[in-house]
Design a protein around this motif. Structure first.
Motif, PDB file in Angstrom:
ATOM      1  N   ARG A   1      46.057  59.619  40.499  1.00 32.92           N
ATOM      2  CA  ARG A   1      46.954  58.407  40.734  1.00 32.92           C
ATOM      3  C   ARG A   1      47.698  58.421  42.008  1.00 32.92           C
ATOM      4  N   ILE A   2      48.017  59.678  42.412  1.00 28.80           N
ATOM      5  CA  ILE A   2      48.909  60.215  43.432  1.00 28.80           C
ATOM      6  C   ILE A   2      48.052  59.612  44.552  1.00 28.80           C
TER       7      ILE A   2
ATOM      8  N   HIS B   1      47.314  37.470  34.148  1.00 31.60           N
ATOM      9  CA  HIS B   1      47.782  38.839  34.756  1.00 31.60           C
ATOM     10  C   HIS B   1      48.617  38.725  35.910  1.00 31.60           C
ATOM     11  N   LEU B   2      48.514  37.793  36.792  1.00 28.77           N
ATOM     12  CA  LEU B   2      49.084  37.499  37.909  1.00 28.77           C
ATOM     13  C   LEU B   2      50.571  36.787  37.311  1.00 28.77           C
ATOM     14  N   ILE B   3      50.538  36.039  36.541  1.00 24.47           N
ATOM     15  CA  ILE B   3      51.825  35.494  36.025  1.00 24.47           C
ATOM     16  C   ILE B   3      52.871  36.392  35.528  1.00 24.47           C
TER      17      ILE B   3
ATOM     18  N   LYS C   1      34.293  41.751  50.325  1.00 25.08           N
ATOM     19  CA  LYS C   1      34.456  43.063  50.230  1.00 25.08           C
ATOM     20  C   LYS C   1      35.609  43.308  49.312  1.00 25.08           C
ATOM     21  N   GLY C   2      35.265  44.127  48.192  1.00 24.24           N
ATOM     22  CA  GLY C   2      36.146  44.736  47.122  1.00 24.24           C
ATOM     23  C   GLY C   2      36.621  46.014  47.246  1.00 24.24           C
ATOM     24  N   GLY C   3      37.558  46.433  46.594  1.00 22.80           N
ATOM     25  CA  GLY C   3      38.303  47.751  46.530  1.00 22.80           C
ATOM     26  C   GLY C   3      38.905  48.269  45.220  1.00 22.80           C
ATOM     27  N   SER C   4      38.371  49.132  44.641  1.00 22.86           N
ATOM     28  CA  SER C   4      39.088  49.497  43.421  1.00 22.86           C
ATOM     29  C   SER C   4      39.281  50.964  43.277  1.00 22.86           C
ATOM     30  N   THR C   5      40.131  51.672  42.385  1.00 20.18           N
ATOM     31  CA  THR C   5      40.116  52.841  41.858  1.00 20.18           C
ATOM     32  C   THR C   5      40.637  52.610  40.628  1.00 20.18           C
ATOM     33  N   ALA C   6      40.984  53.927  39.654  1.00 20.73           N
ATOM     34  CA  ALA C   6      41.231  53.590  38.586  1.00 20.73           C
ATOM     35  C   ALA C   6      42.577  52.697  37.932  1.00 20.73           C
ATOM     36  N   PHE C   7      43.088  52.751  39.173  1.00 21.87           N
ATOM     37  CA  PHE C   7      44.483  51.842  38.989  1.00 21.87           C
ATOM     38  C   PHE C   7      44.703  50.571  39.641  1.00 21.87           C
ATOM     39  N   ILE C   8      43.619  50.501  40.507  1.00 23.65           N
ATOM     40  CA  ILE C   8      43.500  49.028  41.454  1.00 23.65           C
ATOM     41  C   ILE C   8      42.398  48.579  41.511  1.00 23.65           C
ATOM     42  N   LEU C   9      42.637  47.104  41.655  1.00 22.59           N
ATOM     43  CA  LEU C   9      41.331  46.134  41.594  1.00 22.59           C
ATOM     44  C   LEU C   9      41.834  45.134  42.721  1.00 22.59           C
TER      45      LEU C   9
ATOM     46  N   LEU D   1      45.476  43.636  42.749  1.00 30.27           N
ATOM     47  CA  LEU D   1      46.204  44.116  41.366  1.00 30.27           C
ATOM     48  C   LEU D   1      46.150  45.523  41.551  1.00 30.27           C
ATOM     49  N   ASP D   2      47.602  46.112  41.373  1.00 30.16           N
ATOM     50  CA  ASP D   2      47.835  47.509  41.331  1.00 30.16           C
ATOM     51  C   ASP D   2      48.397  47.764  39.956  1.00 30.16           C
ATOM     52  N   ASP D   3      48.646  49.196  39.822  1.00 31.84           N
ATOM     53  CA  ASP D   3      48.963  49.862  38.398  1.00 31.84           C
ATOM     54  C   ASP D   3      48.415  49.222  37.293  1.00 31.84           C
ATOM     55  N   LEU D   4      47.130  49.263  37.124  1.00 29.92           N
ATOM     56  CA  LEU D   4      46.566  48.873  36.118  1.00 29.92           C
ATOM     57  C   LEU D   4      46.243  49.918  35.204  1.00 29.92           C
ATOM     58  N   SER D   5      46.076  49.509  33.898  1.00 31.75           N
ATOM     59  CA  SER D   5      45.651  50.625  32.329  1.00 31.75           C
ATOM     60  C   SER D   5      44.307  50.340  32.812  1.00 31.75           C
ATOM     61  N   MET D   6      43.624  51.326  31.918  1.00 36.87           N
ATOM     62  CA  MET D   6      42.136  51.063  31.937  1.00 36.87           C
ATOM     63  C   MET D   6      41.765  49.771  31.179  1.00 36.87           C
ATOM     64  N   LEU D   7      42.222  49.532  30.260  1.00 34.04           N
ATOM     65  CA  LEU D   7      41.816  48.282  29.475  1.00 34.04           C
ATOM     66  C   LEU D   7      41.980  47.135  30.492  1.00 34.04           C
ATOM     67  N   GLN D   8      43.230  47.156  31.106  1.00 32.62           N
ATOM     68  CA  GLN D   8      43.346  45.999  32.214  1.00 32.62           C
ATOM     69  C   GLN D   8      42.295  46.104  33.157  1.00 32.62           C
TER      70      GLN D   8
END
Length: 432
Positions: A310-311, A112-114, A367-375, A395-402
């Motif tokens: 998302r906003i 995913h990083l690559i 310490k982690g942090g996440s939203t529906a689009f961020i990990l 990691l940003d701009d993630l789909s639900m599957l990702q």
């Protein structure tokens, strides 16, 4: 739920109940099927409204129920058809989500990083030397990782005598900032972990990090002062970090504007998109104060649509991976005063409660942090051999599957970097 969801539910209920118009032509089996379907539908709606039950799962349940309640299903031909259909669907689902059910795989994160350099960052340092700096100067949304900055200001104010960690905190003062169904149960889990209903300020700070309670964070931001937090960053020469503002206040903006300006969901999205970042921060502060003094409350978080989330996610406080890598390094290498360092370690090193970590590390903070689009994930360690390492992945701009697949593998990836020198070199080469 949106108006379109309610319309869909209404149409489904209408066609489910329509056969009752000619009830005398229905068999007992047909009537039982209609009753079971409607009861299931009501249960799914209640579960979604009060417990954030996923509606797509509910739709799948209703689909399977319709098949099971159809007498035609139990013919030899239909059993073969449905069996083949379920095998195909099951195979597709396993192909898409197979790694969720199988063993962890660090290469999933690496790939995913690559493949997504424009939305990912990785920072890895060992013994003061940066080994991996994959887009680590890019500013990305922090989500709950920003709570490290709040903890840092808290530690300084403890040293300066401005706050007392032994102060008893009234839970009612915290709960005004709690928006149910928005933090994965973090705040409730923290409260359940307490041995008393009168936690100390230090326990509030620990709950902010270990459980990632947004309510605790908002309370501490208000207590410590936003200006103090932002000024501390300037004093410590912390760069590539956006101005800190209330997280819960930001999340509640959409509900506040809906109530104040009576906006439709479409108009609300346009209003938020048109808002400057300065106006957005100011409004988040205002809303946070309204929550504090109980002049406003979010009563239905389910109305915060994914478009609005998302906003909110995109406008969260941002910073670079290198910025937080340097902060972690300052803690791990005792670059702050002993008082500040000890306070921070007490808050950040909650993973040491696990015996497996005690066997491997003298110190480990996380310490982690996440939203529906961020990990995001941040970790510092000091191994039993005395080696010190700091790592930050964003990691940003993630789909639900990702998001689902990466959540399962992200810690495995980071700890493999810690424990496997050869793998560390491989990752470094592939990201260079």
């Amino acid at each position: 739920m949106s108006i379109y969801t309610w319309i869909g539910i209404g149409i489904f209920a209408f066609f489910t109940l329509l056969p009752l118009k000619s009830a005398k032509n229905l068999s007992k089996w047909d009537i039982i099927g209609i009753v079971i379907t409607m009861v299931t539908l009501v249960v799914i709606i209640i579960a979604h409204i009060f417990y954030s039950f996923n509606l797509w799962i509910g739709i799948a349940v209703l689909f399977i129920l319709a098949i099971l309640l159809d007498k035609k299903t139990y013919t030899k031909k239909m059993i073969v058809i449905y069996a083949c259909m379920f095998i195909v669907i099951g195979g597709v689902v396993y192909w898409l989500l197979g790694d969720l059910f199988g063993k962890t795989d660090s290469d999933i994160v690496l790939e995913h990083l690559i493949e997504n350099p424009e939305t990912t960052s990785l920072y890895f340092a060992k013994e003061g030397e940066v080994h991996i700096s994959h887009n680590d100067e890019e500013v990305r949304p922090l989500a709950s990782v920003v709570k490290i900055m709040v903890a840092l200001e808290y530690a300084f104010q403890v040293e300066e005598g401005k706050v007392d960690p032994a102060t008893i905190i009234d839970l009612d003062d915290l709960n005004v900032y709690y928006i149910p169904q928005t933090d994965g149960g973090a705040h409730e889990a923290w409260i359940e972990s307490l041995e008393t209903e009168q936690p100390t300020l230090q326990e509030v700070a620990k709950g902010m990090i270990k459980f990632s309670s947004n309510a605790n964070t908002e309370y501490l931001m208000d207590l410590l002062g936003l200006d103090a937090i932002n000024n501390r960053m300037e004093e410590l020469n912390i760069e590539n970090h956006e101005e800190v503002y209330p997280i819960v206040g930001g999340l509640a903006i959409s509900s506040y504007l809906k109530e104040q300006e009576n906006l439709s969901n479409k108009d609300l999205i346009n209003r938020l998109n048109e808002m400057s970042m300065e106006e957005y921060r100011s409004l988040a502060i205002e809303v946070s104060q309204q929550l504090k003094f109980k002049q406003f409350a979010v009563t239905d978080a389910s109305k915060i649509s994914m478009d609005i989330q998302r906003i909110w996610s995109d406008r969260l406080i941002g910073a670079s991976a290198a910025t937080y890598g340097n902060i972690l390094s300052s803690v791990s290498n005792n670059e702050f005063s002993p008082s500040v360092t000890n306070t921070l370690r007490d808050i950040l090193e909650w993973p040491l409660v696990h015996e497996s970590n005690q066997q491997k590390f003298h110190h480990i903070g996380k310490k982690g942090g996440s939203t529906a689009f961020i990990l995001n994930q941040t970790i510092y360690v000091e191994t039993k051999n005395g080696e010190r390492m700091e790592m930050v992945i964003m990691l940003d701009d993630l789909s639900m599957l990702q998001s689902l697949t990466l959540q399962k593998n992200i810690d495995f990836f980071l700890f493999k970097l810690i424990e496997d020198e050869e793998y560390l070199e491989t990752v470094n080469q592939k990201l260079s």
